[in-house]
Design an enzyme around this catalytic site. Structure first.
Site, mmCIF file in Angstrom:
data_model
loop_
_atom_site.group_PDB
_atom_site.id
_atom_site.type_symbol
_atom_site.label_atom_id
_atom_site.label_comp_id
_atom_site.label_asym_id
_atom_site.label_seq_id
_atom_site.Cartn_x
_atom_site.Cartn_y
_atom_site.Cartn_z
ATOM 1 N N THR A 41 0.722 -1.197 0.103
ATOM 2 C CA THR A 41 0.269 -0.001 0.041
ATOM 3 C C THR A 41 0.817 1.270 -0.120
ATOM 4 O O THR A 41 0.349 2.507 -0.369
ATOM 5 C CB THR A 41 -0.733 0.163 1.436
ATOM 6 O OG1 THR A 41 -0.204 0.056 2.383
ATOM 7 C CG2 THR A 41 -1.920 -1.087 1.051
ATOM 8 N N HIS A 46 7.121 -0.231 7.017
ATOM 9 C CA HIS A 46 7.290 0.712 8.401
ATOM 10 C C HIS A 46 7.508 -0.196 9.797
ATOM 11 O O HIS A 46 7.685 -1.402 9.699
ATOM 12 C CB HIS A 46 6.262 1.744 8.574
ATOM 13 C CG HIS A 46 4.859 1.344 8.567
ATOM 14 N ND1 HIS A 46 4.410 0.403 9.640
ATOM 15 C CD2 HIS A 46 3.902 1.222 7.756
ATOM 16 C CE1 HIS A 46 2.957 -0.048 9.479
ATOM 17 N NE2 HIS A 46 3.100 0.563 8.105
ATOM 18 N N HIS A 49 5.655 -3.337 10.393
ATOM 19 C CA HIS A 49 5.944 -4.514 9.698
ATOM 20 C C HIS A 49 6.985 -5.104 10.415
ATOM 21 O O HIS A 49 7.338 -6.361 9.733
ATOM 22 C CB HIS A 49 6.246 -4.260 8.194
ATOM 23 C CG HIS A 49 5.087 -3.789 7.424
ATOM 24 N ND1 HIS A 49 5.225 -2.161 7.119
ATOM 25 C CD2 HIS A 49 3.984 -4.170 6.873
ATOM 26 C CE1 HIS A 49 4.035 -1.914 6.256
ATOM 27 N NE2 HIS A 49 3.500 -3.191 6.215
ATOM 28 N N LYS A 83 -9.760 -1.535 9.539
ATOM 29 C CA LYS A 83 -9.756 -0.545 8.865
ATOM 30 C C LYS A 83 -11.152 0.186 9.115
ATOM 31 O O LYS A 83 -12.178 -0.675 9.147
ATOM 32 C CB LYS A 83 -9.432 -0.375 7.555
ATOM 33 C CG LYS A 83 -8.131 -0.964 7.199
ATOM 34 C CD LYS A 83 -7.248 0.110 7.551
ATOM 35 C CE LYS A 83 -5.547 -0.441 7.301
ATOM 36 N NZ LYS A 83 -4.636 0.568 8.092
ATOM 37 N N ARG A 87 -9.766 1.520 1.829
ATOM 38 C CA ARG A 87 -8.492 1.857 1.388
ATOM 39 C C ARG A 87 -8.600 2.504 -0.039
ATOM 40 O O ARG A 87 -9.528 2.235 -0.989
ATOM 41 C CB ARG A 87 -7.517 0.902 1.258
ATOM 42 C CG ARG A 87 -7.214 0.205 2.631
ATOM 43 C CD ARG A 87 -6.034 -1.089 2.143
ATOM 44 N NE ARG A 87 -6.029 -1.811 3.269
ATOM 45 C CZ ARG A 87 -5.000 -1.461 4.177
ATOM 46 N NH1 ARG A 87 -3.917 -0.542 4.024
ATOM 47 N NH2 ARG A 87 -4.766 -2.598 5.237
ATOM 48 N N GLN A 172 -7.223 -13.914 -0.087
ATOM 49 C CA GLN A 172 -6.139 -14.291 0.881
ATOM 50 C C GLN A 172 -6.067 -16.003 1.345
ATOM 51 O O GLN A 172 -4.863 -16.376 1.360
ATOM 52 C CB GLN A 172 -6.192 -13.619 2.209
ATOM 53 C CG GLN A 172 -4.921 -14.089 3.191
ATOM 54 C CD GLN A 172 -4.858 -12.779 4.147
ATOM 55 O OE1 GLN A 172 -5.220 -11.680 4.136
ATOM 56 N NE2 GLN A 172 -4.235 -13.281 5.448
ATOM 57 N N ASP A 193 -4.719 -9.026 13.673
ATOM 58 C CA ASP A 193 -6.050 -8.744 12.921
ATOM 59 C C ASP A 193 -6.356 -9.610 11.648
ATOM 60 O O ASP A 193 -7.339 -9.380 10.962
ATOM 61 C CB ASP A 193 -5.933 -7.166 12.445
ATOM 62 C CG ASP A 193 -4.681 -6.804 11.584
ATOM 63 O OD1 ASP A 193 -3.877 -7.657 11.148
ATOM 64 O OD2 ASP A 193 -4.616 -5.811 10.839
ATOM 65 N N LYS A 228 -0.759 2.863 19.938
ATOM 66 C CA LYS A 228 -0.068 1.979 18.640
ATOM 67 C C LYS A 228 1.367 2.298 18.646
ATOM 68 O O LYS A 228 1.766 3.304 18.608
ATOM 69 C CB LYS A 228 -0.746 1.930 17.524
ATOM 70 C CG LYS A 228 -0.452 0.768 16.516
ATOM 71 C CD LYS A 228 -1.371 1.096 15.223
ATOM 72 C CE LYS A 228 -1.181 0.189 14.118
ATOM 73 N NZ LYS A 228 -1.909 0.113 13.098
ATOM 74 N N LYS A 231 4.356 4.693 15.874
ATOM 75 C CA LYS A 231 3.666 6.098 15.392
ATOM 76 C C LYS A 231 4.493 7.173 16.314
ATOM 77 O O LYS A 231 4.559 6.964 17.503
ATOM 78 C CB LYS A 231 2.231 6.074 15.575
ATOM 79 C CG LYS A 231 1.436 5.040 14.770
ATOM 80 C CD LYS A 231 1.399 5.432 13.380
ATOM 81 C CE LYS A 231 0.564 4.405 12.531
ATOM 82 N NZ LYS A 231 0.453 5.017 11.177
ATOM 83 N N THR A 232 4.755 8.274 15.678
ATOM 84 C CA THR A 232 5.086 9.439 16.341
ATOM 85 C C THR A 232 4.182 10.595 15.919
ATOM 86 O O THR A 232 3.208 10.355 15.011
ATOM 87 C CB THR A 232 6.567 9.786 15.830
ATOM 88 O OG1 THR A 232 6.558 10.183 14.546
ATOM 89 C CG2 THR A 232 7.386 8.529 16.054
#
Length: 427
Positions: A41, A46, A49, A83, A87, A172, A193, A228, A231-232
C-alpha cells in the site's frame, strides 16, 4: 538446534494459533516452508511490519524456508481488516512500483540466497483468475454466515462494507492454497488482525489439498500507554532512509518508554533472552543503556552496522553516553564502539594553515563550516546565545578564532544550537 516454535513463544511472538502442539512438533521435525504477506500500500515498509519480519528471521535461522508474499493482486482490492473505511484504490503501476520497493527492503532482513527465502507476488496468479470460475470453485466453499461473524466485518458493517472488500478473505485464503500446492507451504503467519483471514486460508487449503496446514498470529504491538507502537507525532516511522533518516530512526528506539524495553529487546534484537531480561530490568538511569543497545541493534538491522554506529555516536555526542565506561555487560556489537571515537562521527571541514593565517572571524568560520547560511544568520545566532566553541558559549560576534583555540589534535568543535555540530581541522 532449538525448536523455532519455542523461540517464538519465549520471545513473545505468538498470539493465536490453530494448533500449537502440532506446529511445535512439525517445526521440530525438519525444514518447513511458511509464508507471511505484505500489502504494497506504500513504497516503504514501516516499523509496524517489523514484528512479522523478525519472526521470519528466527524461523529462517532455525532452517525453515520463508516465502515473503507481496500482495500485487490483493492490493487491487485492499484488506478491510482493522480499517474503519475503505482503502483508496491504487493504480496497477503504483502497486507494482511499491512491490519492487518492498522487495529491496525485505532483502535487508532475510537471506534470499539460492534455495533460501523467496519473494512471491500474488499478482502472478490472482490477476488472471476468471471471475465465474473463482465464484464456482472457491466462493462455493465459503459460508457468508460465518464470514459475517469476523470482527473486521462486524466493525465495518457499522458503517459501509463493499462487496469488493468483503471478498478479500477469499483471495487471501486462495493464496495459502496456491502456495501449499506449488511450494508445499504448510504455515501462514500474520498480524493479530489477520486471524479470520488466516483461519479461512487454513480451512480452504485443508479441503482442497488434503494436507495438514497451520496458522498463527503475532500480537498487536502497543506501547506502555496503550497507544499503537511505531507512530510518532510526525506519523509512521519508515524503513526507507529517505522517509525516516537513520538518525531519527535510531532516536525513535532510543526514546521508547522504560516499561517497553524488555519486550522490544525480545522482539527486535537477537540478544539471548537471559540478557534481554537482565537489561530490561535495569533501574533508571541505567535502563538508558538498554535503550542505546536496542536502538543500535534495530538500526543495524534496518540500515547496516556502520550507519547504526554513526547514529549511536552522533546521538551520544549530542545527548550523552548512558554507560561511557562500559560497566553494563552486553553481547551487542555496540559495546565495541568506543565513546572516545564519538568525534569521528561528526562531520568535519579542513582549513589549511595558509588559509587560516593569523585567524578567521567567528562569523566567517560558521558560514564556511556550513553551520549558518550567511554572516547575518551567524551574528543573530551568536547574539541569541546559540553558538558554542566546544562547551563554551560564544557571545562576541567580532571574535576571531586563532590557532590558540585549537586543541593538541589541531581540532575545534563548533556548534550551532543544540544539534548542529562541525569539527574544524587545521590542516
Amino acid at each position: 538446534m532449538q525448536n523455532a516454535w519455542d523461540i517464538l513463544v519465549e520471545r513473545g511472538f505468538v498470539y493465536q494459533s490453530t494448533d500449537a502442539v502440532a506446529m511445535q512438533k512439525m517445526l521440530g521435525e525438519g525444514p518447513q516452508t511458511f509464508y507471511v504477506g505484505f500489502d504494497p500500500t506504500g513504497n516503504s515498509l514501516h516499523i509496524g511490519h517489523l514484528l512479522p519480519i523478525m519472526a521470519m528471521r528466527w524461523l529462517q535461522k532455525c532452517g525453515h524456508r520463508p516465502l515473503a508474499l507481496v500482495g500485487g493482486g490483493t492490493a487491487m482490492i485492499g484488506d478491510p481488516s482493522g480499517k474503519m473505511e475503505a482503502r483508496p484504490i491504487m493504480t496497477v503501476e503504483t502497486i507494482d512500483n511499491n512491490v519492487e520497493c518492498i522487495k529491496s527492503q525485505l532483502a535487508r532482513f532475510l537471506d534470499f540466497g539460492d534455495g533460501k527465502a523467496q519473494i512471491v507476488n500474488n499478482a502472478e496468479w490472482l490477476r488472471d483468475v476468471k471471475f465465474l470460475d473463482f465464484l464456482r470453485d472457491i466462493g462455493s466453499l465459503f459460508s457468508v454466515n460465518k464470514m459475517l461473524t469476523a470482527e473486521s466485518v462486524k466493525l465495518r458493517l457499522q458503517n459501509t462494507l463493499s462487496f469488493l472488500e468483503f471478498s478479500y478473505p477469499l483471495l487471501q485464503a486462495f493464496d495459502f492454497n496456491h502456495l501449499c500446492k506449488d511450494f508445499n507451504c504448510k504455515f501462514e503467519f500474520g498480524g493479530q488482525d489477520q486471524w479470520g483471514n488466516i483461519v479461512a486460508g487454513v480451512d480452504l487449503t485443508r479441503r482442497l489439498q488434503q494436507k495438514e496446514v497451520f496458522g498463527a498470529t503475532f500480537p498487536l504491538l502497543l506501547k506502555a500507554d496503550g497507544t499503537k507502537f511505531g507512530k510518532t507525532a510526525g506519523g509512521a516511522v519508515w524503513l526507507d532512509a529517505s522517509r525516516t533518516a537513520p538518525f531519527e530512526y535510531y532516536q525513535f528506539w532510543r526514546n521508547v518508554d522504560d516499561g517497553d524495553v524488555q519486550k522490544l529487546l525480545g522482539y527486535f534484537t537477537a540478544l539471548p533472552m537471559d540478557e534481554v531480561r537482565r537489561l530490561g530490568a535495569l533501574p533508571s538511569p541505567e535502563i538508558n543503556r538498554a535503550k542505546e543497545i536496542l536502538a543500535y541493534e534495530a538500526t543495524a538491522l534496518a540500515h547496516g552496522p556502520e550507519v547504526a554506529a554513526q547514529a549511536y555516536l552522533a546521538a551520544c555526542t549530542q545527548f550523552g553516553f548512558a554507560d561511557p565506561e562500559g560497566k553494563i555487560e552486553t553481547s551487542s556489537e555496540v559495546a565495541k564502539i568506543s565513546a572516545a571515537s564519538a568525534n569521528d562521527a561528526i562531520p568535519a571541514i579542513t582549513v589549511s594553515e595558509a588559509e587560516f593565517g593569523d585567524g578567521i572571524g567567528l562569523l566567517t568560520l560558521m558560514v564556511q563550516a556550513g553551520l549558518c547560511a550567511s554572516n547575518g544568520e551567524a551574528r543573530r545566532l551568536v547574539q541569541g546565545g546559540g553558538c558554542y566553541l566546544g562547551e563554551t558559549r560564544l557571545q562576541d560576534p567580532k571574535m576571531v578564532i586563532t590557532k590558540a583555540d585549537f586543541a593538541e589534535n589541531r581540532e575545534i568543535m563548533l556548534r550551532a544550537g543544540k544539534k548542529n555540530r562541525k569539527r574544524v581541522i587545521l590542516g
